[in-house]
Design an enzyme around this catalytic site. Structure first.
Site, PDB file in Angstrom:
ATOM      1  CG  ASN A  21     -36.908 -44.190   4.471  1.00  0.00           C
ATOM      2  OD1 ASN A  21     -36.489 -44.477   5.586  1.00  0.00           O
ATOM      3  ND2 ASN A  21     -38.194 -44.154   4.167  1.00  0.00           N
ATOM      4  CE  LYS A  33     -21.667 -32.479  14.607  1.00  0.00           C
ATOM      5  NZ  LYS A  33     -20.292 -32.893  14.818  1.00  0.00           N
ATOM      6  CG  ASP A  68     -31.680  -3.479  43.077  1.00  0.00           C
ATOM      7  OD1 ASP A  68     -31.994  -2.344  42.683  1.00  0.00           O
ATOM      8  OD2 ASP A  68     -31.584  -3.770  44.294  1.00  0.00           O
ATOM      9  NE  ARG A  97     -33.451  -8.422  51.855  1.00  0.00           N
ATOM     10  CZ  ARG A  97     -34.512  -7.703  51.492  1.00  0.00           C
ATOM     11  NH1 ARG A  97     -35.723  -8.207  51.584  1.00  0.00           N
ATOM     12  NH2 ARG A  97     -34.349  -6.475  51.022  1.00  0.00           N
ATOM     13  CE1 TYR A 111     -25.050 -37.002  15.910  1.00  0.00           C
ATOM     14  CE2 TYR A 111     -23.354 -38.527  15.141  1.00  0.00           C
ATOM     15  CZ  TYR A 111     -23.730 -37.255  15.554  1.00  0.00           C
ATOM     16  OH  TYR A 111     -22.808 -36.255  15.597  1.00  0.00           O
ATOM     17  N   GLY A 114     -38.641   4.581  51.636  1.00  0.00           N
ATOM     18  CA  GLY A 114     -38.596   5.985  52.017  1.00  0.00           C
ATOM     19  C   GLY A 114     -39.962   6.609  51.738  1.00  0.00           C
ATOM     20  CG  ASN A 142     -34.370  -6.368  47.697  1.00  0.00           C
ATOM     21  OD1 ASN A 142     -33.341  -5.716  47.520  1.00  0.00           O
ATOM     22  ND2 ASN A 142     -35.572  -5.831  47.631  1.00  0.00           N
ATOM     23  CD  GLU A 200     -34.532   6.314  53.009  1.00  0.00           C
ATOM     24  OE1 GLU A 200     -34.731   5.080  52.921  1.00  0.00           O
ATOM     25  OE2 GLU A 200     -34.746   7.093  52.056  1.00  0.00           O
ATOM     26  CB  THR A 238     -28.466   5.827  47.852  1.00  0.00           C
ATOM     27  OG1 THR A 238     -29.107   6.583  48.890  1.00  0.00           O
ATOM     28  CG2 THR A 238     -29.014   4.409  47.868  1.00  0.00           C
TER      29      THR A 238
HETATM   30  C1  UD1 Z   1     -33.613   3.265  48.812  1.00  0.00           C
HETATM   31  C2  UD1 Z   1     -34.128   4.647  49.181  1.00  0.00           C
HETATM   32  C3  UD1 Z   1     -35.563   4.552  49.650  1.00  0.00           C
HETATM   33  C4  UD1 Z   1     -36.414   3.933  48.586  1.00  0.00           C
HETATM   34  C5  UD1 Z   1     -35.841   2.565  48.189  1.00  0.00           C
HETATM   35  C6  UD1 Z   1     -36.571   2.036  46.990  1.00  0.00           C
HETATM   36  C7  UD1 Z   1     -32.172   5.830  50.009  1.00  0.00           C
HETATM   37  C8  UD1 Z   1     -31.456   6.312  51.209  1.00  0.00           C
HETATM   38  N1  UD1 Z   1     -33.288   5.197  50.237  1.00  0.00           N
HETATM   39  O1  UD1 Z   1     -33.610   2.516  50.013  1.00  0.00           O
HETATM   40  O2  UD1 Z   1     -36.046   5.866  49.942  1.00  0.00           O
HETATM   41  O3  UD1 Z   1     -37.742   3.801  49.039  1.00  0.00           O
HETATM   42  O4  UD1 Z   1     -34.460   2.692  47.822  1.00  0.00           O
HETATM   43  O5  UD1 Z   1     -36.152   0.734  46.715  1.00  0.00           O
HETATM   44  O6  UD1 Z   1     -31.737   6.054  48.915  1.00  0.00           O
HETATM   45  N2  UD1 Z   1     -26.340   1.262  46.479  1.00  0.00           N
HETATM   46  C9  UD1 Z   1     -25.068   1.580  46.137  1.00  0.00           C
HETATM   47  N3  UD1 Z   1     -24.184   1.953  47.093  1.00  0.00           N
HETATM   48  C10 UD1 Z   1     -24.536   2.054  48.402  1.00  0.00           C
HETATM   49  C11 UD1 Z   1     -25.861   1.734  48.759  1.00  0.00           C
HETATM   50  C12 UD1 Z   1     -26.749   1.354  47.782  1.00  0.00           C
HETATM   51  O7  UD1 Z   1     -24.700   1.511  44.957  1.00  0.00           O
HETATM   52  O8  UD1 Z   1     -23.684   2.404  49.217  1.00  0.00           O
HETATM   53  C13 UD1 Z   1     -27.285   0.880  45.436  1.00  0.00           C
HETATM   54  C14 UD1 Z   1     -27.841  -0.515  45.624  1.00  0.00           C
HETATM   55  O9  UD1 Z   1     -27.049  -1.472  44.929  1.00  0.00           O
HETATM   56  C15 UD1 Z   1     -29.218  -0.410  45.015  1.00  0.00           C
HETATM   57  C16 UD1 Z   1     -29.595   1.052  45.288  1.00  0.00           C
HETATM   58  O10 UD1 Z   1     -28.383   1.730  45.501  1.00  0.00           O
HETATM   59  O11 UD1 Z   1     -29.185  -0.610  43.623  1.00  0.00           O
HETATM   60  C17 UD1 Z   1     -30.550   1.197  46.453  1.00  0.00           C
HETATM   61  O12 UD1 Z   1     -29.906   0.748  47.621  1.00  0.00           O
HETATM   62  P1  UD1 Z   1     -30.694   0.021  48.793  1.00  0.00           P
HETATM   63  O13 UD1 Z   1     -29.722  -0.333  49.847  1.00  0.00           O
HETATM   64  O14 UD1 Z   1     -31.543  -1.036  48.249  1.00  0.00           O
HETATM   65  O15 UD1 Z   1     -31.593   1.229  49.324  1.00  0.00           O
HETATM   66  P2  UD1 Z   1     -32.872   1.095  50.216  1.00  0.00           P
HETATM   67  O16 UD1 Z   1     -32.472   1.024  51.632  1.00  0.00           O
HETATM   68  O17 UD1 Z   1     -33.746   0.035  49.690  1.00  0.00           O
HETATM   69 MG    MG Z   2     -33.512  -1.635  48.345  1.00  0.00          MG
END
Ligand code: UD1
Ligand code: MG
Length: 461
Positions: free
Chosen positions: A381, A355, A107, A15, A370, A142, A231, A158, A83
């Site tokens: 002056n 500068k 993030d 996004r 300058y 979640g 996001n 979730e 995750t």
């Molecule tokens: C996740 C949580 C959700 C929570 C929300 C809060 C899970 C399954 N869900 O959902 O319960 O309410 O965050 O914001 O964990 N990332 C990776 N690799 C991946 C996927 C994600 O490194 O394969 C990282 C993303 O870069 C990010 C973080 O994990 O920093 C969260 O991923 P995101 O896809 O935003 O999870 P949500 O669906 O928002």
């Molecule tokens: Mg997220």
């Protein structure tokens, strides 16, 4: 008690609609990820060290380049299957001597070290601690599912997998948790992806902990700003304002008078003495020091500068890599470039550029001038429209102007050149040779007066 810290930063950030990986977008001048790593670093310092593991995927090379040289181990996740899958990639990098593993998001930049530390303490190497928040609109998050009495946490569901009743729950998981390291290994290895998104959900480990009888603690966060993620460009801008508000309030608590905390931007560190006043729309970058009683006018950009007590910077100045002496007056519309060093009570007026030049106490360049690669004596002056011609097309040369020199308007000082103490240069002069102390140099065409000259008149048709 030392900790493992896993920072998740492999996600795509669709996004943002940007070629830059999401975690490298800047908040208050630093990448989002850097805010998280700095919080992790502070936590490591209070918790006897940390082993920080960064999970990278989307834009991995760019992210790794930014953290190169920091005490962070990068682990790649490709493809990105959720995750839980992300944490699976981090398992080999975890240190089993650390009983607790903290999971942060790359993030979610404004997490306070104290909040993360409290989460680590709530885990204590034996409980699963979840950072939670109550949201008026919990959609997308979640949900924290509790037993009938609302006491025990049973799991996280979730949004996409939640029933209508579960979607009504406003207590949500923030994406940050602290888990016992040994149990985390076991749980994460057992994750499955039989859910709505065909992903490995880290959040499924909560039900596993409950099944094993491991206590689950839901720790609410007091300030929701700490758990807001980025996001989209809009969310990035909103977090920027929240962070700027935090910084503005801290400065105002210390006595700095900001004309409007909503129109203030600090992208770095600002150190202020007492009675500093800052008007609206000023941007500070890098490290800036303002001495006692300094006043900064509206709409200045000031980066890596040292402004001494009592100096006044009038509106619309651009100052970078410069030192301004006590009681100096600068602007409006002045530009101080790297290496500009102004002594006490120096005056730099409108449309003056300085500068790599030192101006001694009381020197003045008030209009349209300058000064580059110059050494300017006390009380000099420097007239309107005068410049140092410091560049011959290949090399830069110095101009040395002695104390009490007076330079008229519209002069060109062709460097290298030296003007002795007390010398005077007539207006409109192009100075190509040194001027001895106490003399007058005039280097321009002599004025001719033509008597009896008549102006042409328009031809009649
Ligand atoms: C996740 C949580 C959700 C929570 C929300 C809060 C899970 C399954 N869900 O959902 O319960 O309410 O965050 O914001 O964990 N990332 C990776 N690799 C991946 C996927 C994600 O490194 O394969 C990282 C993303 O870069 C990010 C973080 O994990 O920093 C969260 O991923 P995101 O896809 O935003 O999870 P949500 O669906 O928002
Ligand atoms: Mg997220």
């Amino acid at each position: 008690m030392a900790v493992n810290i896993v920072v998740m930063a492999a996600g795509k950030g669709t996004r943002m609609k940007s070629t830059l990986p999401k975690v490298l977008h800047r908040l208050a001048g630093r990448p989002l990820l850097q805010h998280v790593l700095d919080a992790a670093g502070t936590l490591g310092a209070t918790h006897a060290g940390a082993n920080t593991v960064l999970i990278v995927g989307h834009g991995a090379e760019a992210v790794e380049a930014v953290v190169a040289g920091q005490r962070v181990r990068c682990v790649r996740q490709a493809p990105q299957l959720g995750t839980g899958h992300a944490v699976q990639q981090a398992l080999p990098a975890l240190d089993d001597r650390h009983a607790t593993t903290l999971i942060l998001n790359g993030d979610v930049p404004l997490i306070r070290p104290a909040t993360a530390a409290a989460l680590v303490d709530a885990c204590g190497g034996e409980r699963l601690a979840l950072l939670t928040v109550e949201l008026a609109d919990p959609s997308g998050y979640g949900r924290i599912v509790r037993d009938a009495g609302g006491q025990r946490v049973l799991g996280i569901v979730e949004h996409k997998d939640a029933s209508v009743d579960e979607r009504a729950i406003r207590e949500v998981y923030t994406g940050m948790m602290a888990a016992p390291t040994a149990a985390l290994r076991r749980w994460v290895a057992a994750l499955r992806n039989d859910n709505a998104q065909r992903e490995y959900y880290l959040t499924d480990i909560v039900a596993m902990a409950v099944a094993e009888g491991v206590p689950v603690v839901a720790q609410p966060v007091a300030d929701e700003t700490e758990v807001l993620g980025v996001n989209s460009p809009l969310q990035l801008a909103e977090l920027e304002r929240r962070l700027q508000r935090r910084q503005a309030e801290a400065l105002m608590d210390a006595g700095v008078r900001l004309a409007d905390p909503a129109r203030f931007d600090l992208r770095g560190a600002l150190h202020c003495g007492p009675d500093v006043e800052i008007d609206v729309g000023v941007v500070f970058e890098g490290t800036v020091t303002l001495g006692a009683g300094v006043r900064i006018g509206a709409h200045c950009v000031i980066r890596d500068a040292d402004i001494a007590a009592g100096a006044v910077i009038h509106p619309f100045c651009h100052i970078e890599g410069a030192a301004v002496g006590p009681g100096a007056l600068v602007g409006p519309y002045a530009r101080l470039r790297p290496g500009a060093e102004l002594g006490a009570e120096v005056h730099i007026g409108n449309f003056v550029e300085v500068k790599n030049s030192r101006l001694a106490d009381g020197a003045k360049a008030n209009h349209l001038a300058y000064l580059g690669d110059a050494t300017v004596g006390a009380r000099v002056n420097y007239g309107a429209g005068s410049i140092t011609a410091n560049y011959d097309g290949a090399n830069k040369h110095r101009t040395v102007i002695g104390d009490d020199v007076h330079i008229g308007s519209n002069c060109v000082l062709v460097a290298p050149v030296t003007l002795g103490v007390g010398a005077t240069v007539g207006g409109g002069s192009t100075i190509t040779e040194d001027v001895p102390a106490g003399t007058l140099a005039v280097a321009r065409g002599r004025q001719r007066v033509i008597e009896g000259w008549t102006r042409p008149v328009k031809a009649k048709r």
